[in-house]
Write a protein that holds these residues in place. Structure first.
Motif: not given
Length: 377
Positions: A174, A17, A21
């Protein structure tokens, strides 16, 4: 500059993840660096998720039974990709796969090999013991290491890895949820976002839960993550008569609905943590954290400020007391919640993660240029 980030597995975990990102964010913020994303595993949840957020992952292997296994053909496919696309740096996530790529680096002339260390390899597990044995010598043919905790950075330096080959880059978020996205915790709901395996400490955690439920009968616990234990935890929940208090919700691509309604996040890991993305995400939603004070966790959570940390790993009573203290005190919970969210806003941005990586890539390339100039004199 071209960088290939290569994952051993195609499951969707914290490393997948956060670094996916980061690569996506870098496409907008650092046009001088082009990131490629690949896996040695077959098509899996990470591939689908990466495509959904606008990335184009490369699959170099086929699923070999359970996730994370890979064949030589996958490594050779990635090596061929590196040569054909003139990749400058290969950034490998996974100890076993990093060994293969370092053995094959002669087939990738001029390419820098960097290993990502997403955990603190200081335990007595087989993996960590072999890691330490290998890296005492393999660091000589490794251009760099990126750890996501100072704890792991220190472990590598103790193995003899030179400090100039090391950098610590925390995971980045993010986006920080807006205030309107945050729902006040209306019930004592405790979540745990971690795959079900022995390292994550779920079995002893159930004993702590039983103590909490005695004090707060309405407390509810939800486990979120892939089941690597084949139903062991679910069977233990039933045998301990905790079925009305504990729910296993399985793997979730999006855990935000649970974070919005949670009063508390507990990470009961016994060892092997780096910079847990789940902890950072919880803090961004203003969810306090309870965990053991292991590895990189204290770098994220200051006990008494953004959550409560238990010093002695396996201290079930202390873990239960920490959970109970927060659930029984709305004032304490609110105080920890505000501090957690504030820290996430300031310290855990994806921009910081991008910048740390970019600076390290430039350092590696510059160091090589300096060496070449010196040898050319």
């Amino acid at each position: 500059m071209k960088v290939l980030i290569i994952f051993t597995s195609s499951e969707l975990g914290g490393a997948e993840r956060s670094l996916t990102k980061m690569a996506k964010a870098a496409a907008d913020s650092t046009p001088g660096i082009e990131y490629f994303l690949g896996t040695l595993d077959g098509v899996g949840p990470w591939c689908e998720w990466a495509e959904a957020i606008g990335m184009s992952p490369f699959v170099f292997g086929k699923r070999q039974g359970r996730h994370g296994r890979f064949g030589l053909s996958a490594v050779l496919g990635a090596t061929r990709f590196v040569r054909e696309n003139k990749v400058d740096i290969i950034y490998i996530l996974g100890f076993r796969s990093s060994v293969f790529f370092r053995l094959l680096r002669g087939f990738m002339p001029g390419v820098k090999v960097v290993q990502g260390i997403r955990w603190n390899p200081n335990s007595f597990s087989k993996l960590d013991v072999w890691f330490r044995r290998v890296e005492r010598y393999a660091h000589r043919v490794t251009d760099g290491y990126i750890t996501n905790s100072i704890a792991a950075n220190n472990t590598l330096q103790q193995l003899g890895v030179p400090a100039d080959k090391l950098v610590t880059a925390y995971n980045g978020l993010d986006a920080i949820p807006s205030a309107s996205e945050l729902a006040p915790a209306s019930s004592p709901l405790v979540i745990t976002v971690a795959n079900l395996n022995y390292r994550k400490g779920y079995e002893p955690y159930l004993f702590a839960i039983s103590k909490v439920v005695e004090a707060i009968p309405i407390a509810k616990f939800v486990f979120l993550g892939r089941d690597d234990l084949g139903g062991v935890i679910q069977s233990r929940i039933d045998s301990m008569n905790l079925g009305s208090s504990v729910t296993y919700a399985g793997f979730q691509k999006d855990v935000s609905p649970y974070l919005r309604s949670a009063s508390l996040m507990v990470l009961p890991s016994l060892y092997g943590e780096g910079c847990p993305t789940s902890v950072m995400e919880a803090m961004s939603y203003g969810v306090p954290v309870v965990a053991y004070a292991i590895d990189g966790v204290p770098e994220l959570v200051e006990s008494g400020k953004e959550g409560l940390l238990v010093e002695q790993v396996g201290d079930i009573d202390a873990l239960a007391n920490a959970i109970t203290a927060i659930l029984q005190s709305p004032d304490l919970r609110n105080e920890l919640s505000k501090a957690a969210r504030s820290k996430a806003e300031v310290c855990f941005s994806i921009a910081n993660c991008c910048q740390s990586h970019e600076q390290f890539w430039n350092r590696i390339i510059y160091r090589t240029a300096q060496l070449a100039a010196y040898n050319g004199k």
